[in-house]
Design a protein around this motif. Structure first.
Motif, PDB file in Angstrom:
ATOM      1  N   PRO A 152       0.810  -1.231   0.000  1.00  0.00           N
ATOM      2  CA  PRO A 152       0.000   0.000   0.000  1.00  0.00           C
ATOM      3  C   PRO A 152       0.846   1.285   0.000  1.00  0.00           C
ATOM      4  CG  PRO A 152      -0.439  -1.364   1.953  1.00  0.00           C
ATOM      5  CD  PRO A 152       0.314  -2.194   0.985  1.00  0.00           C
ATOM      6  N   ILE A 153       1.986   1.275   0.681  1.00  0.00           N
ATOM      7  CA  ILE A 153       2.801   2.495   0.705  1.00  0.00           C
ATOM      8  C   ILE A 153       3.435   2.735  -0.668  1.00  0.00           C
ATOM      9  CG2 ILE A 153       4.920   3.517   1.673  1.00  0.00           C
ATOM     10  CD1 ILE A 153       2.383   3.787   3.410  1.00  0.00           C
ATOM     11  N   HIS A 172       3.869   6.546  15.075  1.00  0.00           N
ATOM     12  CA  HIS A 172       5.237   6.816  14.615  1.00  0.00           C
ATOM     13  C   HIS A 172       6.044   5.526  14.501  1.00  0.00           C
ATOM     14  CE1 HIS A 172       3.963  10.583  16.570  1.00  0.00           C
ATOM     15  NE2 HIS A 172       4.639  11.155  15.584  1.00  0.00           N
ATOM     16  N   THR A 173       6.774   5.412  13.409  1.00  0.00           N
ATOM     17  CA  THR A 173       7.710   4.298  13.276  1.00  0.00           C
ATOM     18  C   THR A 173       9.100   4.879  13.051  1.00  0.00           C
ATOM     19  OG1 THR A 173       7.125   4.236  10.943  1.00  0.00           O
ATOM     20  CG2 THR A 173       6.092   2.601  12.348  1.00  0.00           C
ATOM     21  N   GLU A 227      -3.623  -7.677   2.264  1.00  0.00           N
ATOM     22  CA  GLU A 227      -4.358  -8.082   1.067  1.00  0.00           C
ATOM     23  C   GLU A 227      -5.611  -7.243   0.822  1.00  0.00           C
ATOM     24  OE1 GLU A 227      -4.885 -12.250   1.663  1.00  0.00           O
ATOM     25  OE2 GLU A 227      -3.042 -12.756   0.591  1.00  0.00           O
ATOM     26  N   GLN A 228      -5.967  -6.405   1.805  1.00  0.00           N
ATOM     27  CA  GLN A 228      -7.157  -5.571   1.601  1.00  0.00           C
ATOM     28  C   GLN A 228      -6.903  -4.414   0.656  1.00  0.00           C
ATOM     29  OE1 GLN A 228      -9.230  -4.650   5.475  1.00  0.00           O
ATOM     30  NE2 GLN A 228      -7.289  -5.435   6.206  1.00  0.00           N
ATOM     31  N   PHE A 229      -5.639  -4.166   0.321  1.00  0.00           N
ATOM     32  CA  PHE A 229      -5.352  -2.948  -0.449  1.00  0.00           C
ATOM     33  C   PHE A 229      -5.119  -3.213  -1.923  1.00  0.00           C
ATOM     34  CE2 PHE A 229      -4.209  -2.371   3.910  1.00  0.00           C
ATOM     35  CZ  PHE A 229      -4.920  -1.225   4.215  1.00  0.00           C
ATOM     36  N   TYR A 280       3.587  -2.047   8.282  1.00  0.00           N
ATOM     37  CA  TYR A 280       4.900  -2.676   8.169  1.00  0.00           C
ATOM     38  C   TYR A 280       4.949  -4.049   8.804  1.00  0.00           C
ATOM     39  CZ  TYR A 280       6.064   1.649   6.185  1.00  0.00           C
ATOM     40  OH  TYR A 280       6.066   2.717   5.345  1.00  0.00           O
ATOM     41  N   GLY A 281       3.770  -4.575   9.157  1.00  0.00           N
ATOM     42  CA  GLY A 281       3.727  -5.949   9.633  1.00  0.00           C
ATOM     43  C   GLY A 281       3.700  -6.872   8.424  1.00  0.00           C
ATOM     44  N   THR A 282       3.685  -8.178   8.690  1.00  0.00           N
ATOM     45  CA  THR A 282       3.660  -9.117   7.571  1.00  0.00           C
ATOM     46  C   THR A 282       2.326  -9.854   7.540  1.00  0.00           C
ATOM     47  OG1 THR A 282       4.747 -10.666   9.027  1.00  0.00           O
ATOM     48  CG2 THR A 282       6.138  -9.502   7.464  1.00  0.00           C
TER      49      THR A 282
END
Ligand code: DAH
Length: 359
Positions: free
Chosen positions: A106-107, A208-209, A357-359, A349-351
């Motif tokens: 998505p990013i 924040h990441t 898959e929603q994007f 940023y998770g796996t």
């Protein structure tokens, strides 16, 4: 000298071989044949010990070995027959199994969309180092060494010898390092750049990441003023969020712009009002506050008119040229898109494929 062998020792070895053969029950006939009856197979290895027996024991040993060999041959050919009788059917008309197909993250999708929006009004996408000298990240942006304004950017420093003029090496805390680099690359205006890249800060919570993305716009030319900045921000809001979306700028302070602003986009849930339409609280008679934005607006980042010192650092004459700049977080900007309502950007940023898959 090899030690002499007795018949009972040979019998033990024959027994062990029979046990191994029984344990190899699952192997196909071809493999059994090689393993037990092949030239270097277990049977021949065992039969070779005959030389170690007393000559009086040899006839008996020969009898035992022949019996073993006949047994193995019979078992293997039986297995072969069984295999030949098993006819496997393949139904060629069964539809194939669809292989799983992926898609862009998505990013990555957001970055291409942002790039296309700005390209339509003449911006050029560029990329600059994400590990850069202090000079480009701070000093050339009108933030001298030890200036307190630097504290806002919780910086990761790279443990490497500093550059004699450009100072220490840092992980870029913002994409603003691209501003002076772009001025150096082009030499002279007009400049219309969109720099999108990874940025790094010592921070970590639901919004924040440590690694995130920013996009940085820079326009420098003759006669550029705040209206151009506001017009560009409005254009982006409409293109990215939809025709209803509005933007607003609020006075703020950045060392590298003067004047400086914070940029907000209207909330798509309450359309900038801060209240949810038609939802009246039964007890108080009040209208429900929009929980997504609380005030009608979402802050996305900063902007302003490029400070003359920054133009000078990039070799551009501030008496002749003016410019505007803006820098916003990609994750933040994207998470405010209609229907997304992402309250924890770390999910991005998770796996977890159920999410992605929603994007
Ligand atoms: N670099 C700033 C930050 O990361 C954002 C920013 C503010 C960028 C103003 C700009 C600007 O280009 O003009 O917080």
């Amino acid at each position: 000298m090899t030690k002499a062998m007795t018949i009972s020792e040979l019998e033990l070895q024959i027994k062990a071989l029979r046990q191994e053969f029984a344990a190899d029950d699952g192997l196909p006939a071809g493999e059994l044949s090689v393993k037990y009856l092949g030239k270097n197979g277990l049977f021949n290895q065992l039969a070779a010990v005959i030389g170690q027996l007393e000559s009086t024991d040899r006839p008996e040993a020969g009898r035992l070995l022949n019996q073993l060999k006949a047994e193995l041959e019979a078992a293997i050919s039986k297995r072969l027959q069984e295999e030949e009788q098993q006819t496997e059917w393949v139904d060629l008309t069964i539809p194939g199994i669809r292989p799983p197909t992926g898609h862009l993250h998505p990013i990555t999708q957001a970055i291409s969309e942002i790039t296309r929006i700005f390209e339509r009004i003449g911006f050029t996408r560029v990329r600059y180092p994400e590990v850069d000298w202090d000079w480009y990240v701070f000093e050339a942006l009108n933030m001298p060494q030890n200036h307190p304004a630097r504290d806002e950017w919780e910086t990761f420093f790279v443990d490497t010898p500093p550059h004699p003029e450009r100072g220490r090496m840092v992980l870029t805390t913002h994409t603003s390092n691209g501003q002076v680099r772009e001025m150096e690359r082009l030499g002279q205006p007009p400049i219309r750049m969109i720099n999108i890249g990874r940025t790094y800060r010592r921070q970590q919570d639901a919004t924040h990441t440590q690694v995130f993305h920013q996009f940085e716009g820079l326009v420098v030319d003759k006669g550029i003023n705040i209206q151009h900045l506001k017009g560009t921000i409005d254009y982006f809001a409409r293109e990215f969020y939809g025709p209803e979306a509005k933007s607003r700028i609020r006075p703020f302070h950045f060392k590298f712009t003067e004047p400086s602003f914070e940029v907000d986009f209207s909330c798509h849930i309450c359309h900038g009002t801060g209240y949810l339409e038609g939802q009246v609280d039964a007890e108080t008679g009040g209208t429900h506050k929009c929980r997504f934005c609380k005030s009608g607006w979402h802050e996305v980042g900063g902007a302003g008119m490029v400070h003359p010192n920054v133009l000078k650092a990039g070799g551009i004459d501030p008496d002749e040229y003016t410019g505007f700049a803006f820098g916003w977080g990609v994750e933040r900007t994207y998470s405010l898109k209609e229907g997304l309502n992402l309250d924890d950007i770390r999910l991005l940023y998770g796996t977890d494929l159920r999410f992605l898959e929603q994007f």
